[in-house]
Design an enzyme around this catalytic site. Sequence first.
Site, PDB file in Angstrom:
ATOM      1  N   HIS A 209       0.846  -1.203   0.000  1.00 17.20           N
ATOM      2  CA  HIS A 209       0.000   0.000   0.000  1.00 17.20           C
ATOM      3  C   HIS A 209       0.880   1.251   0.000  1.00 17.20           C
ATOM      4  CE1 HIS A 209      -2.846   3.068   1.141  1.00 17.20           C
ATOM      5  NE2 HIS A 209      -3.791   2.240   0.716  1.00 17.20           N
TER       6      HIS A 209
ATOM      7  N   GLU B  40      -4.083   1.229  -7.624  1.00 14.90           N
ATOM      8  CA  GLU B  40      -4.433   2.403  -6.828  1.00 14.90           C
ATOM      9  C   GLU B  40      -3.502   3.562  -7.172  1.00 14.90           C
ATOM     10  OE1 GLU B  40      -6.563   0.902  -3.157  1.00 14.90           O
ATOM     11  OE2 GLU B  40      -4.517   1.258  -2.558  1.00 14.90           O
TER      12      GLU B  40
HETATM   13  P1  PGA Z   1      -9.544   5.903  -0.170  1.00 13.81           P
HETATM   14  O1  PGA Z   1      -8.373   4.873   0.141  1.00 13.81           O
HETATM   15  O2  PGA Z   1     -10.726   5.093  -0.631  1.00 13.81           O
HETATM   16  O3  PGA Z   1      -9.783   6.619   1.111  1.00 13.81           O
HETATM   17  O4  PGA Z   1      -9.052   6.811  -1.262  1.00 13.81           O
HETATM   18  C1  PGA Z   1      -8.161   3.763  -0.684  1.00 13.81           C
HETATM   19  C2  PGA Z   1      -6.963   3.001  -0.228  1.00 13.81           C
HETATM   20  O5  PGA Z   1      -6.016   3.597   0.298  1.00 13.81           O
HETATM   21  O6  PGA Z   1      -6.926   1.764  -0.358  1.00 13.81           O
END
Ligand code: PGA
Length: 229
Positions: free
Chosen positions: A86, A152
């Site tokens: 992450h 992401e």
């Molecule tokens: P968010 O976070 O939905 O608050 O943008 C997503 C993540 O970090 O997995």
Amino acid sequence: MKKLIFVNLKMYLNTIEDIQNYIDNLKNEKDKIVIFPSNIYLYEFIKQNFQIGIQNISSYPKGAHTGCTSALSAKDLGVKYALIGHSELREYEKKDTINQKIKQALNNNLKVVLCIGENLEHYNQNKTKEIIKKQIEIALENIKEQIIISYEPVWAIGTGLTPKKEEIKDIIDYIKSLFNYKIKVLYGGSVSDKNINKLNQISNIDGFLIGSAGVNPNTLKKIIEVTQK
Ligand code: PGA
């Protein structure tokens, strides 16, 4: 098609009362979601038969690693998934740490959710594919087992911004083309009840990794409803 709904609670809920309210509110949805709570509350969810993932694991099997959690202890507790790479952790990690964490998870039969994504500078320079290819190569060196990827974009996390639908579709197609098995790819980054109708139309998405919008059970229920048709 029904989508995978993974919820990364990060460090948003910080009292046992908040956790119990959360669990009570979502008990009818538990077969449709995987929750990634902070470590201290993992067992509260497991006791109530939720499907659970851990937000981070150690790159080492055991030993003198203060503050870390081994993949073995997560598995032993009943955790099923491990979130690895992450962006909120990636910046503190050495180049081969993510690869070692994935190996630890797989050795202990945890399903790996590997997060990848470009930052804003790379996005603006049109380098997204180059960046994520490199992230995948480094993370999966000498690893053949199947994993799940969560795409992401770093600039979309917690900002309310998302790439265009066509851009997400193109990147997910690209990610899938890099694997010789039918890999599941999630999208994460500012997924909410406001944009889920639009995001859910992207044909090659297998699911969503939801952060802040998953903290409120009612908002999460709206997202689940859209994605489980
Ligand atoms: P968010 O976070 O939905 O608050 O943008 C997503 C993540 O970090 O997995």
